[in-house]
Write a protein that holds these residues in place. Structure first.
Motif, PDB file in Angstrom:
ATOM      1  N   ASP A 133      31.729  76.968  69.864  1.00  0.00           N
ATOM      2  CA  ASP A 133      31.214  78.527  70.648  1.00  0.00           C
ATOM      3  C   ASP A 133      31.789  79.171  69.667  1.00  0.00           C
ATOM      4  N   ARG A 187      34.734  76.321  79.679  1.00  0.00           N
ATOM      5  CA  ARG A 187      33.564  76.766  79.416  1.00  0.00           C
ATOM      6  C   ARG A 187      32.604  76.891  78.089  1.00  0.00           C
ATOM      7  N   ARG A 191      30.359  72.442  70.498  1.00  0.00           N
ATOM      8  CA  ARG A 191      29.057  71.640  70.666  1.00  0.00           C
ATOM      9  C   ARG A 191      28.732  70.329  71.029  1.00  0.00           C
ATOM     10  N   ALA A 206      24.728  73.317  78.005  1.00  0.00           N
ATOM     11  CA  ALA A 206      24.154  73.706  79.464  1.00  0.00           C
ATOM     12  C   ALA A 206      24.441  72.210  80.464  1.00  0.00           C
ATOM     13  N   GLN A 207      24.445  71.007  79.293  1.00  0.00           N
ATOM     14  CA  GLN A 207      25.588  69.966  80.741  1.00  0.00           C
ATOM     15  C   GLN A 207      27.217  70.160  80.686  1.00  0.00           C
ATOM     16  N   ARG A 208      27.346  71.007  79.864  1.00  0.00           N
ATOM     17  CA  ARG A 208      29.007  70.784  79.657  1.00  0.00           C
ATOM     18  C   ARG A 208      29.461  71.045  80.915  1.00  0.00           C
ATOM     19  N   GLN A 209      30.597  69.830  81.208  1.00  0.00           N
ATOM     20  CA  GLN A 209      31.558  70.677  82.684  1.00  0.00           C
ATOM     21  C   GLN A 209      32.693  70.879  82.154  1.00  0.00           C
ATOM     22  N   THR A 232      23.296  70.601  84.915  1.00  0.00           N
ATOM     23  CA  THR A 232      24.278  71.056  84.248  1.00  0.00           C
ATOM     24  C   THR A 232      25.671  71.667  84.799  1.00  0.00           C
ATOM     25  N   ARG A 233      26.439  72.624  84.908  1.00  0.00           N
ATOM     26  CA  ARG A 233      27.430  72.849  85.202  1.00  0.00           C
ATOM     27  C   ARG A 233      27.664  73.568  86.410  1.00  0.00           C
ATOM     28  N   ASP A 234      25.989  74.597  86.391  1.00  0.00           N
ATOM     29  CA  ASP A 234      26.125  75.594  87.502  1.00  0.00           C
ATOM     30  C   ASP A 234      25.172  74.415  89.334  1.00  0.00           C
TER      31      ASP A 234
END
Length: 276
Positions: A133, A187, A191, A206-209, A232-234
Protein backbone atom coordinates in the motif's frame (compact mmCIF):
# COMPACT_ATOMS: atom_id res chain seq x y z
CA UNK A 1 136.01 6.50 -47.87
CA UNK A 2 134.62 9.87 -48.81
CA UNK A 3 134.22 12.41 -46.13
CA UNK A 4 130.74 12.36 -44.68
CA UNK A 5 129.94 8.91 -45.99
CA UNK A 6 128.11 6.58 -43.55
CA UNK A 7 128.28 3.48 -45.63
CA UNK A 8 130.72 1.67 -43.39
CA UNK A 9 129.50 3.21 -40.10
CA UNK A 10 127.81 0.79 -37.66
CA UNK A 11 124.21 1.59 -36.65
CA UNK A 12 123.59 2.73 -33.08
CA UNK A 13 121.87 0.10 -30.86
CA UNK A 14 119.70 0.91 -27.87
CA UNK A 15 121.31 0.53 -24.53
CA UNK A 16 120.43 -2.48 -22.47
CA UNK A 17 119.23 -0.20 -19.70
CA UNK A 18 116.78 1.51 -22.10
CA UNK A 19 115.29 -1.85 -23.06
CA UNK A 20 114.85 -2.73 -19.39
CA UNK A 21 113.09 0.52 -18.63
CA UNK A 22 110.69 0.04 -21.54
CA UNK A 23 109.85 -3.51 -20.44
CA UNK A 24 109.28 -2.31 -16.88
CA UNK A 25 107.00 0.46 -18.07
CA UNK A 26 105.04 -2.01 -20.20
CA UNK A 27 104.73 -4.40 -17.28
CA UNK A 28 103.56 -1.53 -15.04
CA UNK A 29 100.93 -0.58 -17.57
CA UNK A 30 99.71 -4.15 -17.81
CA UNK A 31 99.64 -4.43 -14.02
CA UNK A 32 97.63 -1.21 -13.77
CA UNK A 33 95.16 -2.46 -16.39
CA UNK A 34 94.86 -5.76 -14.54
CA UNK A 35 94.34 -4.05 -11.21
CA UNK A 36 91.74 -1.73 -12.75
CA UNK A 37 89.93 -4.73 -14.20
CA UNK A 38 90.05 -6.48 -10.84
CA UNK A 39 88.65 -3.38 -9.12
CA UNK A 40 85.81 -3.08 -11.67
CA UNK A 41 85.06 -6.79 -11.30
CA UNK A 42 85.04 -6.49 -7.51
CA UNK A 43 82.72 -3.47 -7.67
CA UNK A 44 80.41 -5.30 -10.09
CA UNK A 45 80.32 -8.39 -7.90
CA UNK A 46 79.66 -6.25 -4.81
CA UNK A 47 76.79 -4.42 -6.50
CA UNK A 48 75.29 -7.65 -7.81
CA UNK A 49 75.59 -9.21 -4.36
CA UNK A 50 73.72 -6.27 -2.82
CA UNK A 51 71.00 -6.43 -5.49
CA UNK A 52 70.57 -10.17 -5.03
CA UNK A 53 70.54 -9.82 -1.25
CA UNK A 54 67.83 -7.14 -1.41
CA UNK A 55 65.80 -9.25 -3.82
CA UNK A 56 66.18 -12.30 -1.57
CA UNK A 57 65.02 -10.30 1.47
CA UNK A 58 62.00 -9.00 -0.45
CA UNK A 59 61.08 -12.51 -1.58
CA UNK A 60 61.52 -13.81 1.95
CA UNK A 61 59.39 -11.05 3.46
CA UNK A 62 56.74 -11.57 0.77
CA UNK A 63 56.69 -15.29 1.42
CA UNK A 64 56.38 -14.75 5.16
CA UNK A 65 53.56 -12.25 4.62
CA UNK A 66 51.78 -14.62 2.24
CA UNK A 67 52.07 -17.47 4.69
CA UNK A 68 50.75 -15.29 7.48
CA UNK A 69 47.89 -14.12 5.27
CA UNK A 70 46.87 -17.55 4.03
CA UNK A 71 47.45 -19.71 7.07
CA UNK A 72 44.39 -20.65 9.08
CA UNK A 73 43.78 -18.40 12.08
CA UNK A 74 40.89 -17.64 14.45
CA UNK A 75 38.25 -15.28 13.05
CA UNK A 76 38.01 -11.86 14.66
CA UNK A 77 34.70 -10.63 16.07
CA UNK A 78 34.33 -8.31 13.08
CA UNK A 79 34.92 -11.19 10.64
CA UNK A 80 32.39 -13.36 12.46
CA UNK A 81 29.79 -10.59 12.28
CA UNK A 82 30.51 -10.08 8.58
CA UNK A 83 30.16 -13.83 7.92
CA UNK A 84 26.76 -13.90 9.64
CA UNK A 85 25.51 -10.76 7.85
CA UNK A 86 26.54 -12.04 4.41
CA UNK A 87 25.03 -15.48 4.98
CA UNK A 88 21.69 -14.06 6.15
CA UNK A 89 21.57 -11.41 3.40
CA UNK A 90 21.82 -13.92 0.53
CA UNK A 91 19.20 -16.38 1.79
CA UNK A 92 16.28 -14.81 -0.06
CA UNK A 93 17.80 -15.84 -3.42
CA UNK A 94 20.21 -18.61 -2.35
CA UNK A 95 17.58 -20.72 -0.61
CA UNK A 96 15.02 -22.74 -2.57
CA UNK A 97 11.40 -21.56 -2.36
CA UNK A 98 10.54 -24.34 0.07
CA UNK A 99 13.04 -23.00 2.62
CA UNK A 100 11.89 -19.38 2.41
CA UNK A 101 8.22 -20.42 2.39
CA UNK A 102 7.89 -23.97 3.77
CA UNK A 103 4.87 -26.00 2.67
CA UNK A 104 3.73 -26.23 6.29
CA UNK A 105 4.34 -23.98 9.27
CA UNK A 106 3.35 -24.78 12.86
CA UNK A 107 1.34 -22.33 14.95
CA UNK A 108 -0.37 -22.45 18.33
CA UNK A 109 -4.15 -22.30 18.22
CA UNK A 110 -6.39 -21.30 21.13
CA UNK A 111 -5.71 -23.58 24.06
CA UNK A 112 -2.05 -23.84 23.01
CA UNK A 113 -2.83 -26.68 20.62
CA UNK A 114 -0.22 -26.96 17.87
CA UNK A 115 -1.68 -26.88 14.38
CA UNK A 116 -0.23 -26.34 10.91
CA UNK A 117 -0.74 -23.65 8.29
CA UNK A 118 -0.57 -24.92 4.71
CA UNK A 119 1.02 -23.02 1.84
CA UNK A 120 -1.46 -22.46 -1.00
CA UNK A 121 0.86 -20.78 -3.48
CA UNK A 122 3.89 -18.56 -4.08
CA UNK A 123 3.62 -15.38 -6.14
CA UNK A 124 6.28 -14.22 -8.63
CA UNK A 125 8.94 -11.89 -7.27
CA UNK A 126 7.76 -8.27 -7.51
CA UNK A 127 8.90 -4.69 -6.97
CA UNK A 128 8.32 -3.63 -3.37
CA UNK A 129 6.29 -0.54 -4.22
CA UNK A 130 4.05 -2.51 -6.61
CA UNK A 131 2.75 -4.94 -3.97
CA UNK A 132 2.48 -2.71 -0.90
CA UNK A 133 0.00 0.00 0.00
CA UNK A 134 1.11 3.55 -0.77
CA UNK A 135 2.13 4.64 2.78
CA UNK A 136 4.29 1.52 3.13
CA UNK A 137 5.54 1.58 -0.47
CA UNK A 138 6.95 5.09 -0.09
CA UNK A 139 8.98 4.05 2.97
CA UNK A 140 10.32 0.93 1.26
CA UNK A 141 11.25 2.87 -1.87
CA UNK A 142 13.07 5.53 0.14
CA UNK A 143 15.22 2.95 1.90
CA UNK A 144 16.19 0.99 -1.21
CA UNK A 145 13.92 -2.06 -0.96
CA UNK A 146 15.15 -4.40 -3.69
CA UNK A 147 12.30 -6.88 -4.10
CA UNK A 148 9.30 -8.48 -2.41
CA UNK A 149 8.63 -12.21 -2.12
CA UNK A 150 5.06 -13.32 -1.30
CA UNK A 151 3.24 -16.53 -0.46
CA UNK A 152 -0.23 -17.25 0.88
CA UNK A 153 -1.10 -19.76 3.61
CA UNK A 154 -4.33 -21.01 5.13
CA UNK A 155 -4.79 -22.21 8.67
CA UNK A 156 -5.52 -25.86 9.45
CA UNK A 157 -9.27 -25.34 9.14
CA UNK A 158 -8.92 -23.22 5.97
CA UNK A 159 -10.86 -20.45 7.72
CA UNK A 160 -8.13 -17.81 7.49
CA UNK A 161 -5.88 -16.78 4.61
CA UNK A 162 -2.49 -15.23 5.39
CA UNK A 163 -0.27 -13.55 2.81
CA UNK A 164 3.35 -13.30 3.96
CA UNK A 165 5.54 -10.75 2.17
CA UNK A 166 9.34 -10.65 2.54
CA UNK A 167 10.72 -7.21 1.70
CA UNK A 168 14.46 -7.39 0.95
CA UNK A 169 16.42 -4.31 2.06
CA UNK A 170 20.11 -3.63 1.26
CA UNK A 171 21.28 -4.40 4.80
CA UNK A 172 20.18 -4.57 8.41
CA UNK A 173 20.73 -0.86 8.97
CA UNK A 174 18.46 0.04 6.05
CA UNK A 175 15.85 -2.38 7.37
CA UNK A 176 15.94 -0.81 10.84
CA UNK A 177 15.62 2.70 9.38
CA UNK A 178 12.70 1.67 7.17
CA UNK A 179 10.94 -0.15 10.01
CA UNK A 180 11.17 2.97 12.19
CA UNK A 181 9.19 4.89 9.56
CA UNK A 182 6.47 2.35 8.79
CA UNK A 183 2.98 3.64 9.57
CA UNK A 184 1.29 2.31 12.70
CA UNK A 185 -1.87 1.26 10.91
CA UNK A 186 -3.14 -2.32 10.66
CA UNK A 187 -5.11 -1.46 7.53
CA UNK A 188 -2.05 -1.06 5.30
CA UNK A 189 0.92 -3.24 4.50
CA UNK A 190 1.52 -5.97 1.95
CA UNK A 191 -1.24 -6.64 -0.56
CA UNK A 192 -2.83 -10.10 -0.36
CA UNK A 193 -2.21 -12.72 -3.03
CA UNK A 194 -5.18 -14.87 -4.06
CA UNK A 195 -4.77 -18.07 -6.06
CA UNK A 196 -7.73 -18.86 -8.33
CA UNK A 197 -9.26 -22.28 -7.87
CA UNK A 198 -8.23 -22.45 -4.21
CA UNK A 199 -9.86 -21.46 -0.93
CA UNK A 200 -8.03 -18.11 -1.21
CA UNK A 201 -9.99 -17.20 -4.32
CA UNK A 202 -11.82 -14.31 -2.63
CA UNK A 203 -8.91 -12.98 -0.57
CA UNK A 204 -8.10 -9.40 -1.54
CA UNK A 205 -7.31 -5.98 -0.08
CA UNK A 206 -10.89 -5.42 1.06
CA UNK A 207 -10.87 -8.77 2.92
CA UNK A 208 -7.81 -7.92 5.02
CA UNK A 209 -8.76 -7.84 8.66
CA UNK A 210 -5.32 -7.16 10.07
CA UNK A 211 -1.78 -6.41 8.86
CA UNK A 212 1.55 -6.58 10.67
CA UNK A 213 5.28 -6.93 10.19
CA UNK A 214 8.40 -8.23 11.91
CA UNK A 215 12.08 -7.51 11.18
CA UNK A 216 14.91 -10.01 10.77
CA UNK A 217 18.35 -9.25 9.32
CA UNK A 218 17.88 -7.15 6.17
CA UNK A 219 14.25 -8.34 5.83
CA UNK A 220 10.88 -6.92 6.82
CA UNK A 221 8.39 -9.78 6.86
CA UNK A 222 4.85 -8.47 6.39
CA UNK A 223 1.59 -10.33 6.98
CA UNK A 224 -1.98 -9.68 5.88
CA UNK A 225 -4.78 -11.93 7.15
CA UNK A 226 -8.48 -12.29 6.41
CA UNK A 227 -11.28 -14.81 6.10
CA UNK A 228 -11.35 -17.21 3.17
CA UNK A 229 -15.12 -16.77 2.76
CA UNK A 230 -14.69 -13.26 1.35
CA UNK A 231 -15.90 -11.24 4.33
CA UNK A 232 -14.65 -7.67 4.22
CA UNK A 233 -13.11 -5.82 7.12
CA UNK A 234 -16.14 -3.62 7.54
CA UNK A 235 -18.50 -6.59 7.82
CA UNK A 236 -16.73 -8.22 10.78
CA UNK A 237 -17.53 -6.92 14.30
CA UNK A 238 -14.51 -5.88 16.39
CA UNK A 239 -15.54 -8.29 19.17
CA UNK A 240 -15.23 -11.22 16.78
CA UNK A 241 -11.73 -10.20 15.69
CA UNK A 242 -10.56 -9.80 19.27
CA UNK A 243 -11.71 -13.27 20.29
CA UNK A 244 -10.65 -15.14 17.13
CA UNK A 245 -7.39 -16.84 16.22
CA UNK A 246 -7.05 -14.72 13.10
CA UNK A 247 -4.35 -12.33 14.29
CA UNK A 248 -2.31 -14.89 16.30
CA UNK A 249 -2.23 -17.22 13.30
CA UNK A 250 -0.92 -14.47 11.02
CA UNK A 251 1.72 -13.34 13.51
CA UNK A 252 2.86 -16.91 14.12
CA UNK A 253 3.17 -17.76 10.42
CA UNK A 254 5.03 -14.54 9.55
CA UNK A 255 7.20 -14.93 12.64
CA UNK A 256 8.25 -18.44 11.60
CA UNK A 257 9.32 -17.19 8.16
CA UNK A 258 11.23 -14.28 9.71
CA UNK A 259 13.02 -16.42 12.29
CA UNK A 260 14.23 -18.86 9.65
CA UNK A 261 15.54 -16.07 7.43
CA UNK A 262 17.28 -14.27 10.28
CA UNK A 263 18.62 -17.29 12.19
CA UNK A 264 22.40 -16.85 12.67
CA UNK A 265 24.36 -19.58 10.85
CA UNK A 266 27.05 -21.74 12.38
CA UNK A 267 30.22 -19.67 12.06
CA UNK A 268 33.57 -21.48 11.52
CA UNK A 269 36.13 -20.81 14.23
CA UNK A 270 38.97 -20.14 11.80
CA UNK A 271 39.59 -18.63 8.38
CA UNK A 272 39.90 -22.12 6.86
CA UNK A 273 37.29 -24.05 8.79
CA UNK A 274 37.40 -25.11 12.40
CA UNK A 275 41.10 -25.99 12.54
CA UNK A 276 43.49 -23.11 13.21
Amino acid sequence: MPLGSSAGRARARPWTASRGRAAAAQAARERAELERGVRFRSMYLTIMSIVLAVAAVNVLLGSVGLLQETRSRPLTDAERAEYVAEDVARRWHAWPVGMVFPEELPYSALGKIQQYARRVGVAPEAACAAVADAPVASVLRRHGCMTMLRATYVDQSSTFAVTVGVAVLPDEEARADAAAELPVDDRVGVRPVAFPGTVTDAFGAAQRQHTGWVGAGPYIVFSAVGYTDGRTRDSVPMEELVSSELQPVAESVAGRVARALGEPPDVPRCTQGNAC
